[in-house]
Design an enzyme around this catalytic site. Sequence first.
Site, PDB file in Angstrom:
ATOM      1  N   HIS A   1      14.020 -62.835   0.632  1.00 22.23           N
ATOM      2  CA  HIS A   1      14.335 -62.198   1.914  1.00 22.23           C
ATOM      3  C   HIS A   1      15.423 -63.007   2.609  1.00 22.23           C
ATOM      4  CE1 HIS A   1      13.760 -60.423   5.890  1.00 22.23           C
ATOM      5  NE2 HIS A   1      13.134 -59.450   5.268  1.00 22.23           N
TER       6      HIS A   1
ATOM      7  N   ASP B   1       7.839 -55.262   0.410  1.00 18.94           N
ATOM      8  CA  ASP B   1       7.910 -54.196  -0.596  1.00 18.94           C
ATOM      9  C   ASP B   1       7.102 -54.469  -1.845  1.00 18.94           C
ATOM     10  OD1 ASP B   1      11.191 -54.032   0.561  1.00 18.94           O
ATOM     11  OD2 ASP B   1       9.733 -52.401   0.753  1.00 18.94           O
TER      12      ASP B   1
END
Length: 434
Positions: free
Chosen positions: A310, A368
């Site tokens: 991320h 996700d």
Amino acid sequence: MTTNSESVTLINNSNGKQIDLPLHSGTMGPKVMDIRKLYSDMDVFTYDPGYTSTGSCKSAITYIDGDEGVLLHRGYAIDDLAENCNFLEVAYLILKGELPNAAEKAKFESDISHHSMLNEQVSFFYRGFRRDSHPMAVMCGVVGALAAFYHDSTDINDPHQRMIASYRLIAKMPTITGWTYKYSQGQPFMYPQNRYSYSENFLHLMFATPCEAFEPSPVLSRAMDRILILHADHEQNASTSTVRLAGSSGANPFACIAAGIASLWGPAHGGANEAVLTMLHEIGSVDRIPEFIAKAKDKDDPFRLMGFGHRVYKNYDPRAKIMQRTCHEVLDELGVHDEPLLKLAMELERIALEDEYFVSRKLFPNVDFYSGIIFRAMGIPTSMFTSLFALARTVGWIAQWNEMLTDPDQKIGRPRQLYVGAAPRKVQPLEQRG
Ligand code: SDX
């Protein structure tokens, strides 16, 4: 934003110019160096592809502490909200700045319910698409087209019209998403039912048929509600920044949200939830995990471990932890105890988090990584996963769009560049071109 006397002094050694750039402080997080006068006073631009060190705006909606794995919406921690609120309470908070009281909550839920129907002509708009169109392609088209049906809420300078458009988008996204799924299945569209909660209504729109009674499972409705909360907003991510940039030109809210949907579709962003399932199917079994870990580390291989890493979180994405817990709850509720993909995902997570490459780069599972396994267990096809992300993120996008339009610092977004192309040259006659 507070500005005291603190500043950063820059000296341009190439021309001797010097500037003191004011430092601004927010409620939390790093201070920002105000560079608005940099070019006019120093004849230089900044250079920051991907905006890794650049604040594009000030915002009071969401705060992320990437090192600590903290996510706040209007000051409330995501796990607190996921545990104690429903999605529309969180949507109200993100949109208006405070959690609703009982009366405000009841009115907001009623208002959203009464905006959930689509103009019937929209149903004919769907018929122009192939049945096997990717749902995100359909969502881009249908949401962008809403400006043609709801032109009475496109004046961005009218606060009332902005709020009507905001309510319409939040209310209609479950219907649009449900109809997108039904169209792909060749099944008739279902109509929203005002007696249902937001998430119950969405499950109804997705899975009910005219042929038999359908009652949404309370556990799956609660799980869906929590998943929508986890995806609601996330600072200035790629799709939110797209919405802000589109909105900065004065584009109507439906066009801006359609632009956000387009950006979210990318596999590096919201498309990752679909890509995680594709990756898990490709890995197939635990004994092939080392092969794919090696591919993810190979600089000559474009493969990346989907659902990992991320830009901001250099710790566990707090949403991933709640998602993992929800995954177990949903599978238990559905009586799915030997879900091979979940076992594969958990083993992949364990191995990756022991590997120096991932540890040194602070690559942890993100939001996700587990969502696709839950969606699949709930009977949602992989191709619909990112559409569900778009459904949830619509409240964040529209809240950030409203915040941008009411920010006195706001102006049209127009970044500069470092030009590395050809120097000025003359057009040669055709017969003389090499
Ligand atoms: C979302 O921004 C948001 O807030 C997004 C989001 C939201 O709610 O809006 O949180 C939703 O988009 C989550 C992210 C979903 N995407 C994926 O899961 C796709 C896989 N992840 C990667 O593509 C990547 O981690 C990104 C895009 C998420 C972040 O990329 P960055 O910040 O640009 O990181 P980077 O490319 O600079 O990587 C740093 C290093 C590199 O190696 P080195 O050059 O240092 O040797 O880490 C490596 C990268 O190669 N790396 C990975 C990796 N992610 C980063 N290596 C293998 N697998 C990965 N997943």
